[in-house]
Design a protein around this motif. Structure first.
Motif, PDB file in Angstrom:
ATOM      1  N   HIS A   1      24.473  11.468  31.272  1.00 29.80           N
ATOM      2  CA  HIS A   1      24.733  12.813  31.773  1.00 29.80           C
ATOM      3  C   HIS A   1      23.535  13.307  32.580  1.00 29.80           C
ATOM      4  CE1 HIS A   1      26.444  16.838  31.868  1.00 29.80           C
ATOM      5  NE2 HIS A   1      25.251  17.305  31.522  1.00 29.80           N
ATOM      6  N   ARG A   2      23.815  13.869  33.734  1.00 35.67           N
ATOM      7  CA  ARG A   2      22.763  14.294  34.664  1.00 35.67           C
ATOM      8  C   ARG A   2      22.656  15.809  34.712  1.00 35.67           C
ATOM      9  NH1 ARG A   2      23.392  15.539  40.171  1.00 35.67           N
ATOM     10  NH2 ARG A   2      21.518  15.291  41.461  1.00 35.67           N
ATOM     11  N   GLU A   3      21.420  16.320  34.597  1.00 36.31           N
ATOM     12  CA  GLU A   3      21.142  17.744  34.741  1.00 36.31           C
ATOM     13  C   GLU A   3      19.948  17.894  35.673  1.00 36.31           C
ATOM     14  OE1 GLU A   3      22.594  20.425  33.431  1.00 36.31           O
ATOM     15  OE2 GLU A   3      23.858  19.674  31.782  1.00 36.31           O
ATOM     16  N   GLU A   4      19.849  19.054  36.319  1.00 40.81           N
ATOM     17  CA  GLU A   4      18.728  19.239  37.240  1.00 40.81           C
ATOM     18  C   GLU A   4      18.326  20.703  37.339  1.00 40.81           C
ATOM     19  OE1 GLU A   4      21.081  19.453  41.505  1.00 40.81           O
ATOM     20  OE2 GLU A   4      20.534  17.486  40.677  1.00 40.81           O
ATOM     21  N   ALA A   5      17.134  20.899  37.819  1.00 44.79           N
ATOM     22  CA  ALA A   5      16.614  22.226  38.161  1.00 44.79           C
ATOM     23  C   ALA A   5      15.926  22.101  39.508  1.00 44.79           C
ATOM     24  CB  ALA A   5      15.626  22.709  37.100  1.00 44.79           C
TER      25      ALA A   5
ATOM     26  N   ALA B   1      16.931  12.305  26.190  1.00 45.45           N
ATOM     27  CA  ALA B   1      16.533  12.032  27.580  1.00 45.45           C
ATOM     28  C   ALA B   1      16.191  10.557  27.746  1.00 45.45           C
ATOM     29  CB  ALA B   1      15.350  12.897  27.967  1.00 45.45           C
ATOM     30  N   THR B   2      16.679   9.959  28.823  1.00 47.63           N
ATOM     31  CA  THR B   2      16.450   8.528  29.069  1.00 47.63           C
ATOM     32  C   THR B   2      15.702   8.249  30.365  1.00 47.63           C
ATOM     33  OG1 THR B   2      18.594   8.317  30.176  1.00 47.63           O
ATOM     34  CG2 THR B   2      18.522   7.892  27.795  1.00 47.63           C
ATOM     35  N   ALA B   3      15.767   9.165  31.326  1.00 47.62           N
ATOM     36  CA  ALA B   3      15.104   8.955  32.614  1.00 47.62           C
ATOM     37  C   ALA B   3      14.929  10.312  33.287  1.00 47.62           C
ATOM     38  CB  ALA B   3      15.922   8.016  33.514  1.00 47.62           C
ATOM     39  N   CYS B   4      13.956  10.394  34.195  1.00 51.03           N
ATOM     40  CA  CYS B   4      13.775  11.642  34.933  1.00 51.03           C
ATOM     41  C   CYS B   4      13.084  11.354  36.251  1.00 51.03           C
ATOM     42  CB  CYS B   4      12.971  12.665  34.118  1.00 51.03           C
ATOM     43  SG  CYS B   4      11.276  12.179  33.744  1.00 51.03           S
ATOM     44  N   ARG B   5      13.159  12.342  37.140  1.00 50.91           N
ATOM     45  CA  ARG B   5      12.605  12.157  38.484  1.00 50.91           C
ATOM     46  C   ARG B   5      12.232  13.504  39.079  1.00 50.91           C
ATOM     47  NH1 ARG B   5      16.795   9.393  41.851  1.00 50.91           N
ATOM     48  NH2 ARG B   5      15.900   7.465  41.014  1.00 50.91           N
ATOM     49  N   TYR B   6      11.048  13.576  39.667  1.00 50.14           N
ATOM     50  CA  TYR B   6      10.655  14.692  40.520  1.00 50.14           C
ATOM     51  C   TYR B   6      10.846  14.247  41.967  1.00 50.14           C
ATOM     52  CZ  TYR B   6       7.985  16.829  36.605  1.00 50.14           C
ATOM     53  OH  TYR B   6       7.580  17.389  35.422  1.00 50.14           O
TER      54      TYR B   6
ATOM     55  N   THR C   1      12.021  21.768  49.074  1.00 50.62           N
ATOM     56  CA  THR C   1      12.723  21.976  47.817  1.00 50.62           C
ATOM     57  C   THR C   1      12.260  20.949  46.800  1.00 50.62           C
ATOM     58  OG1 THR C   1      14.678  22.897  48.912  1.00 50.62           O
ATOM     59  CG2 THR C   1      14.978  22.039  46.690  1.00 50.62           C
ATOM     60  N   LEU C   2      11.807  21.449  45.677  1.00 49.42           N
ATOM     61  CA  LEU C   2      11.350  20.596  44.590  1.00 49.42           C
ATOM     62  C   LEU C   2      12.460  20.510  43.548  1.00 49.42           C
ATOM     63  CD1 LEU C   2       8.916  19.027  43.437  1.00 49.42           C
ATOM     64  CD2 LEU C   2       8.134  21.170  42.412  1.00 49.42           C
ATOM     65  N   LYS C   3      12.843  19.289  43.185  1.00 50.01           N
ATOM     66  CA  LYS C   3      13.941  19.088  42.243  1.00 50.01           C
ATOM     67  C   LYS C   3      13.459  18.243  41.066  1.00 50.01           C
ATOM     68  CE  LYS C   3      18.023  17.670  43.751  1.00 50.01           C
ATOM     69  NZ  LYS C   3      19.048  16.723  44.257  1.00 50.01           N
ATOM     70  N   PHE C   4      13.864  18.658  39.865  1.00 47.14           N
ATOM     71  CA  PHE C   4      13.588  17.875  38.668  1.00 47.14           C
ATOM     72  C   PHE C   4      14.916  17.494  38.034  1.00 47.14           C
ATOM     73  CE2 PHE C   4      12.562  17.739  34.008  1.00 47.14           C
ATOM     74  CZ  PHE C   4      11.835  16.550  34.059  1.00 47.14           C
ATOM     75  N   THR C   5      15.204  16.189  38.017  1.00 45.60           N
ATOM     76  CA  THR C   5      16.472  15.675  37.519  1.00 45.60           C
ATOM     77  C   THR C   5      16.226  14.852  36.259  1.00 45.60           C
ATOM     78  OG1 THR C   5      17.255  15.522  39.807  1.00 45.60           O
ATOM     79  CG2 THR C   5      18.539  14.365  38.140  1.00 45.60           C
ATOM     80  N   VAL C   6      17.105  15.030  35.281  1.00 44.42           N
ATOM     81  CA  VAL C   6      16.990  14.299  34.019  1.00 44.42           C
ATOM     82  C   VAL C   6      18.346  13.701  33.666  1.00 44.42           C
ATOM     83  CG1 VAL C   6      16.350  14.421  31.574  1.00 44.42           C
ATOM     84  CG2 VAL C   6      15.222  15.927  33.221  1.00 44.42           C
ATOM     85  N   TRP C   7      18.333  12.480  33.103  1.00 43.29           N
ATOM     86  CA  TRP C   7      19.535  11.831  32.611  1.00 43.29           C
ATOM     87  C   TRP C   7      19.452  11.737  31.088  1.00 43.29           C
ATOM     88  CZ3 TRP C   7      17.203  10.904  37.173  1.00 43.29           C
ATOM     89  CH2 TRP C   7      18.001  10.897  38.326  1.00 43.29           C
ATOM     90  N   TYR C   8      20.563  12.052  30.422  1.00 43.04           N
ATOM     91  CA  TYR C   8      20.607  12.122  28.960  1.00 43.04           C
ATOM     92  C   TYR C   8      21.660  11.160  28.411  1.00 43.04           C
ATOM     93  CZ  TYR C   8      18.106  16.562  29.576  1.00 43.04           C
ATOM     94  OH  TYR C   8      17.200  17.540  29.923  1.00 43.04           O
ATOM     95  N   ASP C   9      21.363  10.602  27.236  1.00 45.00           N
ATOM     96  CA  ASP C   9      22.315   9.760  26.514  1.00 45.00           C
ATOM     97  C   ASP C   9      22.660  10.454  25.198  1.00 45.00           C
ATOM     98  OD1 ASP C   9      23.806   7.870  25.227  1.00 45.00           O
ATOM     99  OD2 ASP C   9      22.302   6.268  25.312  1.00 45.00           O
ATOM    100  N   ASN C  10      23.852  11.068  25.153  1.00 45.00           N
ATOM    101  CA  ASN C  10      24.314  11.768  23.954  1.00 45.00           C
ATOM    102  C   ASN C  10      25.381  10.952  23.238  1.00 45.00           C
ATOM    103  OD1 ASN C  10      24.424  13.886  22.109  1.00 45.00           O
ATOM    104  ND2 ASN C  10      26.012  14.984  23.239  1.00 45.00           N
ATOM    105  N   SER C  11      25.320   9.637  23.411  1.00 42.18           N
ATOM    106  CA  SER C  11      26.331   8.776  22.808  1.00 42.18           C
ATOM    107  C   SER C  11      25.833   8.206  21.485  1.00 42.18           C
ATOM    108  CB  SER C  11      26.677   7.624  23.758  1.00 42.18           C
ATOM    109  OG  SER C  11      25.608   6.681  23.804  1.00 42.18           O
ATOM    110  N   ASP C  12      26.727   7.521  20.770  1.00 48.94           N
ATOM    111  CA  ASP C  12      26.338   6.886  19.512  1.00 48.94           C
ATOM    112  C   ASP C  12      25.541   5.606  19.746  1.00 48.94           C
ATOM    113  OD1 ASP C  12      28.340   5.255  20.482  1.00 48.94           O
ATOM    114  OD2 ASP C  12      29.706   5.571  18.800  1.00 48.94           O
TER     115      ASP C  12
END
Length: 700
Positions: A573-577, A598-603, A642-653
């Motif tokens: 799942h991807r979220e960003e600010a 959280a599994t990965a992120c990027r500025y 524009t500065l973006k901070f993106t994060v990927w999440y693993d909410n699975s079993d």
């Protein structure tokens, strides 16, 4: 609760506008926010297809395809960042690959020293012994200087323009440091330099350094020199502790009145004080030496002649008595006993802890090596990794104790030096023996009668074995009891101090400082881990005040998505600010802060014409390591980007650290919740310290 909901719906783009340097929105952002409020008919902070049925319009803005548009997504669309932003692919150990990129003619014509990753530039290796004859005809053996505190082998030339400019600097340094038991060997590897000119240069040293002609390049080859301004610093055990430039006063195509960085002098001061140099390797602009690589000596790979140095440079900062790691690696017995575990974590890229992907960069002009962006890069050099694994596979030979390095020493008191002030927890925090401990919050009253400018901060855990990490925030004077909303704003406003394993200090160079406001309190957010034994912790914070008001005030801002919503079972799942930068700024460091999903992120930064580049890419984020990624040099970000901070999440079993894969996860402080904060440490050129910048559209 109503206040908290209002702030929560605004996400990072709105909250950041109240922070230092980010005071007002642009007209376009104001219009978009008003329109968003009109479309969000039920006031839940998101727009669905029921509220906005135009399918093409909706799909353009619903980038993560979750069937709703948040204000962050709407703001991001306004920034017109069309660059694909897919999740970084996790890799076992990202290969160290140098990638070419285009650069301007100005950059290619004006070249100064670029920091390099030390392990790739020979730092930490032991030099083989060699003999040489100085200009006066006297023979010497390198091993005979074992009683000296340091040995400097500096290349020089009477014909190379840059080397001639640096000769007076070398002479002054030799005169100064020879009084402190430092031996100086100046090597001239240019076969065509005139004898009489070398004799004049040697006489000017007044016996403070040996001058050694090296017409066939034997000595330069033995120490790994690459240009006529290259300098190699050895300790008494012939371990390379610094390899690079003298300073940055002169380079290819430029000269300045005084150096901004005194690399060699700083490295010598660190070595003499028992510390590691802050910058241990750089390129050295000068006349390039065309020396064929020296064949590797047929020496057995042993603990004493090689492995002990790798472990000293990369492991014992934490793995030692009174260190934060669970066991010591300071002896052969320690390393041999843990060799299988060392092999596993090195092969998997878990240790040493460093998770930034290698950046795209041009190779250093002189060395052919990739410049390093990060001052605190912990990644293991490929040569070190190869030798370490080969030693484990080869039976872990001990070797000759006379080849061993000097033991590395660590300060028993404060790493920053004697503090001007110490702030301590008012009461000890009890820590249970087993299980999970919720985040703790402790307030420390500074009782300051006036504002203070802080040059250095160090956090000392009272019980190192249980303090995982700590973030310290400023609570303004006059606030009696913090509400959840106020704590949230402080958190997004940015950390003031930070402690993570292996990094307990924030030290700023002259001209930069953080403000400690009059009457403020320090709110410490601590993550404790149990270790099988009940104990208690009473941590403290030491500070050194700046001797004078700084030229620039250091700020921190958090790119936060307060409307975080991770569906049950979502594995990627991807979220960003995002933030449209309202003024020119200089970035010092990044600190991403999330929890166990959280599994990965990027500025990433997007500028004019949709040009986009990654500033920091972490393809494998690990909550257990709340690392700060600090630049060697401040990096500029221009107004309007524009500065973006993106994060990927693993909410699975499939995520073994996931507390509950059946729940929709929202923002929260505890480990059962999640966070999405991309901290950015920065300063604003031209802004007077202590002042805030009020910005309107089109105005600075």
């Amino acid at each position: 609760m109503g206040k908290l909901l209002i702030i929560g719906t605004l996400t990072a783009s709105a909250v950041l506008l109240a922070l230092p340097g980010f005071a007002q929105q642009t007209d376009a952002e104001k219009t978009l926010q008003q329109r968003f409020g009109q479309l969000d008919k039920n006031g839940d902070g998101k727009i669905t297809t029921d509220e906005l049925p135009q399918s093409s319009f909706f799909k353009q803005r619903d980038k993560n395809g979750d069937g709703q548009i948040t204000l962050a997504e709407a703001m991001d669309f306004l920034a017109d960042d069309s660059t694909p932003d897919t999740a970084p692919a996790p890799a076992k150990v990202p290969p160290r690959v140098t990638k070419a990129r285009s650069h301007t003619p100005a950059a290619s014509l004006r070249q100064g020293p670029q920091p390099l990753r030390p392990g790739d530039h020979g730092v930490g290796r032991r030099l083989a012994d060699f003999s040489f004859t100085d200009r006066a005809g006297k023979s010497h053996q390198l091993s005979r200087f074992a009683n000296e505190r340091a040995i400097v082998v500096a290349m020089t030339s009477t014909s190379c323009p840059l080397s001639k400019k640096y000769f007076p600097t070398l002479a002054k340094l030799a005169e100064s440091y020879s009084k402190r038991d430092v031996t100086w060997i100046l090597v001239n590897p240019q076969a065509t330099d005139k004898l009489e000119e070398m004799q004049t240069a040697a006489r000017s040293l007044a016996g403070k350094a040996l001058y050694v002609p090296d017409p066939d390049g034997t000595l330069a080859q033995a120490v790994g020199a690459q240009t006529t301004t290259d300098v190699i610093v050895l300790d008494a055990a012939r371990t390379v502790v610094y390899h690079g430039a003298i300073d940055d006063q002169y380079g290819q195509g430029y000269a300045v009145d005084a150096p901004r960085h005194r690399y060699l002098a700083d490295a010598l001061e660190a070595l003499l004080a028992g510390r590691q140099p802050h910058v241990a390797a750089t390129g050295a602009p000068g006349c390039v030496l065309d020396l064929a690589p020296k064949p590797a000596a047929e020496l057995a790979l042993t603990y004493h002649n090689r492995i002990s140095r790798i472990v000293q440079a990369n492991c014992v900062e934490c793995h030692r008595e009174e260190g934060v790691a669970p066991f010591s690696l300071t002896t052969y017995e320690d390393v041999a006993a843990h060799a299988p575990m060392i092999k596993q974590v090195v092969e998997q890229g878990i240790m040493p802890p460093w998770f930034a992907a290698p950046p795209d960069a041009t190779a250093d002009a002189e060395s052919g090596e990739e410049p390093s962006l990060w001052a605190n890069d912990r990644s293991l050099a490929e040569g070190d990794k190869t030798d370490l694994l080969a030693w484990v596979a080869g039976g872990k030979p001990l070797g000759d104790a006379t080849d061993a390095p000097r033991p590395r020493s660590f300060a028993t008191g404060w790493l920053i030096g004697k503090p001007d002030a110490i702030f301590e927890f008012p009461d000890a925090v009890p820590i249970k023996a087993t299980g999970v401990i919720p985040y703790q919050s402790v307030l420390i009253d500074t009782r300051l009668a006036e504002d203070k400018w802080v040059q250095a901060i160090e956090i000392q855990p009272g019980e190192r074995g249980v303090v995982h990490h700590m973030l310290v925030y400023i609570q303004p004077a006059g606030r009696k009891e913090s509400s959840k909303l106020e704590d949230l704003i402080d958190e997004v406003r940015g950390f003031w101090g930070v402690y993570v394993p292996g990094n307990a200090t924030l030290i700023y160079p002259p001209g930069l400082a953080k403000r400690l406001p009059k009457g403020c309190k320090l709110r410490c957010q601590i993550h404790y881990t149990t270790n099988g034994m009940a104990t208690q912790d009473r941590s403290r914070i030491g500070v050194i005040y700046a001797k004078q008001p700084p030229q620039h005030e250091v700020h921190v801002v958090g790119l936060a998505n307060l409307r975080l919503s991770i569906p049950p079972g979502a594995s990627n799942h991807r979220e960003e600010a995002t933030l449209r930068v309202p003024c020119d700024m200089q970035v010092l460091s990044f600190l991403p802060h999330m929890h166990a999903r959280a599994t990965a992120c990027r500025y990433r930064i997007t500028g004019e014409g949709d040009k986009s580049r990654a500033l920091l890419d972490i393809p494998r984020y690990d909550f257990n390591w709340q690392l700060l990624y600090r630049y060697y040099e401040p990096q500029p970000i221009a107004r309007g980007e524009t500065l973006k901070f993106t994060v990927w999440y693993d909410n699975s079993d499939r995520n073994p650290a996931n507390p509950d894969p059946t729940q929709t996860v929202h923002w929260g402080r505890q480990l059962s919740d999640e966070m999405h904060i991309g901290y950015v440490e920065y300063f604003i050129p031209g802004l007077k310290p202590g002042e805030e910048m009020q910005l309107n559209a089109g105005q600075r």
